[in-house]
Design a protein around this motif. Sequence first.
Motif, short mmCIF file in Angstrom:
data_model
loop_
_atom_site.label_atom_id
_atom_site.label_comp_id
_atom_site.label_asym_id
_atom_site.label_seq_id
_atom_site.Cartn_x
_atom_site.Cartn_y
_atom_site.Cartn_z
N PRO A 53 36.20 117.45 116.37
CA PRO A 53 34.86 117.35 116.54
C PRO A 53 34.17 117.00 115.09
O PRO A 53 33.73 118.12 114.60
N LEU A 54 33.31 116.62 115.60
CA LEU A 54 31.61 116.33 114.34
C LEU A 54 32.75 115.81 112.59
O LEU A 54 31.48 115.87 111.53
N GLN A 55 33.76 115.31 112.62
CA GLN A 55 34.25 114.90 112.21
C GLN A 55 35.00 113.16 111.73
O GLN A 55 36.38 113.44 111.56
N ALA A 56 34.19 112.88 113.00
CA ALA A 56 34.88 111.38 113.11
C ALA A 56 35.13 110.23 112.05
O ALA A 56 36.91 109.99 111.54
N ALA A 57 34.44 109.92 111.24
CA ALA A 57 34.35 109.57 110.03
C ALA A 57 35.86 110.18 108.71
O ALA A 57 36.53 109.21 108.39
N TYR A 58 35.66 111.24 108.80
CA TYR A 58 36.13 112.11 107.87
C TYR A 58 38.42 112.01 108.48
O TYR A 58 39.06 111.77 108.16
N CYS A 59 38.63 112.52 109.50
CA CYS A 59 39.83 112.55 110.82
C CYS A 59 40.01 110.75 111.57
O CYS A 59 41.70 110.48 110.49
N GLY A 60 39.53 109.73 110.94
CA GLY A 60 39.37 108.30 110.82
C GLY A 60 40.27 107.69 109.64
O GLY A 60 41.92 107.30 110.03
N ALA A 61 39.58 107.79 108.63
CA ALA A 61 39.88 107.83 107.82
C ALA A 61 41.27 108.61 106.91
O ALA A 61 42.03 107.92 106.53
N LYS A 62 41.15 109.59 107.12
CA LYS A 62 42.96 111.01 106.90
C LYS A 62 44.14 109.58 107.96
O LYS A 62 45.30 109.67 107.42
N HIS A 63 43.65 109.82 109.03
CA HIS A 63 44.45 109.18 110.27
C HIS A 63 44.75 107.97 109.47
O HIS A 63 46.40 107.53 109.43
N ALA A 64 43.89 107.11 109.03
CA ALA A 64 44.62 106.25 108.14
C ALA A 64 45.70 105.65 107.28
O ALA A 64 46.09 104.57 107.14
N ILE A 65 45.09 106.51 106.07
CA ILE A 65 46.08 107.02 104.93
C ILE A 65 47.47 107.20 105.81
O ILE A 65 48.55 106.34 104.62
N VAL A 66 47.97 108.14 106.63
CA VAL A 66 48.77 108.27 106.99
C VAL A 66 49.74 106.59 107.02
O VAL A 66 50.27 106.60 106.84
N GLY A 67 48.96 105.66 108.18
CA GLY A 67 49.15 104.66 108.76
C GLY A 67 50.10 103.69 107.51
O GLY A 67 50.76 103.13 107.04
N PHE A 68 49.07 103.58 106.62
CA PHE A 68 48.53 102.71 105.38
C PHE A 68 50.07 103.43 104.43
O PHE A 68 50.87 102.51 104.50
N THR A 69 50.59 104.50 103.94
CA THR A 69 51.33 104.73 103.22
C THR A 69 52.69 104.84 104.13
O THR A 69 53.50 104.52 103.24
N GLU A 70 52.64 105.03 105.37
CA GLU A 70 54.01 105.08 106.17
C GLU A 70 54.30 103.16 105.86
O GLU A 70 55.08 103.30 105.43
N SER A 71 53.33 102.53 105.88
CA SER A 71 53.54 101.20 105.43
C SER A 71 54.66 100.67 104.39
O SER A 71 55.19 99.93 103.96
N LEU A 72 53.74 101.22 103.19
CA LEU A 72 53.67 100.85 101.95
C LEU A 72 55.30 101.95 101.04
O LEU A 72 56.04 101.42 100.52
N ARG A 73 55.38 102.22 102.10
CA ARG A 73 56.47 103.33 102.00
C ARG A 73 57.77 103.05 102.15
O ARG A 73 58.91 102.04 101.26
N CYS A 74 58.26 101.98 103.32
CA CYS A 74 58.77 101.20 103.90
C CYS A 74 59.04 99.93 103.01
O CYS A 74 60.38 99.45 102.63
N GLU A 75 58.02 99.30 102.00
CA GLU A 75 57.91 98.46 101.37
C GLU A 75 58.52 98.51 100.45
O GLU A 75 59.88 97.88 100.39
N LEU A 76 58.22 99.99 99.70
CA LEU A 76 59.24 100.09 98.56
C LEU A 76 60.79 100.19 98.44
O LEU A 76 61.05 100.24 97.60
N ARG A 77 60.72 100.93 99.75
CA ARG A 77 62.62 101.14 99.88
C ARG A 77 62.72 99.86 99.81
O ARG A 77 63.93 99.28 99.07
N HIS A 78 62.19 99.02 100.52
CA HIS A 78 62.90 98.01 101.26
C HIS A 78 62.98 96.54 99.55
O HIS A 78 64.26 96.04 99.49
N ASP A 79 62.26 96.86 98.37
CA ASP A 79 61.92 96.36 97.83
C ASP A 79 63.26 96.61 96.94
O ASP A 79 63.62 96.82 95.60
N GLY A 80 63.98 98.51 96.79
CA GLY A 80 64.91 99.07 96.35
C GLY A 80 64.16 99.85 94.61
O GLY A 80 64.74 100.39 93.82
N SER A 81 62.38 100.11 95.05
CA SER A 81 61.48 100.37 93.82
C SER A 81 61.80 101.75 93.80
O SER A 81 62.63 102.87 94.59
N ASN A 82 61.99 101.78 92.51
CA ASN A 82 62.24 103.92 92.02
C ASN A 82 60.81 104.16 91.88
O ASN A 82 60.85 105.67 91.59
#
Length: 341
Positions: free
Chosen positions: A152-181
């Motif tokens: 409680p009292l930190q809905a904006a911060y918690c929402g942003a941090k949750h979003a960063i996790v989802g965004f980063t997981e998607s990106l990580r999969c894309e980099l792996r798909h591309d064979g990126s280092n």
Amino acid sequence: MGRSRQPARVAVVTGASAGVGRATVRLLARRGTAVALLARGSKGLAAAADEVRAEGGRALPIEVDMADHEAVVAAGRRVEAELGPIDLWINAAFSSVFAPFQATRPEEFRRAMEVTYLGYVHGTRVALAHMTPRDHGTIVQVGSALAYRGIPLQAAYCGAKHAIVGFTESLRCELRHDGSNVQVTMVQLPAVNTPQFDWLLSRLPHNAQPVPPIYEPVVAARAIVAAADRPSRREYWVGTSTVLTILGNRIAPGLLDRYLARTGYSSQQTSQPADPNRPANLWQPADGPQGRDFGTCGSFGGRSHRRSPQAWLSRHRRLVAAAGVSAAALGTVAWRVTRVA
């Protein structure tokens, strides 16, 4: 855990003017890394850059609002032109609001998301623009236990941090798909004694405080630098409280709902009434031309820890495992010798 990379020669740290970002740039400077410091506050940036130089490092302070994509693009180009190819990009900038959700205005919530979530997206995009053509680089997303458990009292911060996790997981999969280092890792932090409790916009009746146990920013900085060295590990959890929060939410989220409903308001406020004239950095930096340098640490130094045994064990878990195997082997040998004797 994966093998270490060579320490970065050029690093970018967002949110570098105070708190965790400022502690991190000092550690990087001690290693000889050239550091670009990105933040909005001119006074905090100047002081942080002086600290980098005092540690023997090269500093490039750049005033930039991470919510402004074009400004972040320009900052990335300037770093490459003045310091050289970017090896490491650490996203740590944020702003937020301490208030119940229904007392947070729509424009304030949007602004907090633009800085804290989209700021990471913009920083990551610019980092990749420079790293992907060279097929080399590391991005560290500085997160929080609140990325997995809202309070409680930190809905904006918690929402942003949750979003960063989802965004980063998607990106990580894309980099792996591309064979990126290019590698991306996250560091989830506990409550940290930073100036955020002195300068975030607050509508609480009493001064905001971190929920104990509280750690000094240097604890977080050590974990961030370690993650940069071993980015093949997906995430680092810092502090026993972070581990318990994330695992507890997986096991009994409903129980935590009820517990936080009962304790979450009081545990995030001191007994001291809030000053109606306190600074607020949501729209303008509190450490700008008319403000002051807030430094690295906040107001809770007497209650915070400079070390985390859990974080040390997490960073050195291979060493600990090897020591455990060795101890077991020695125990087996001793047992056999005893039997023969």
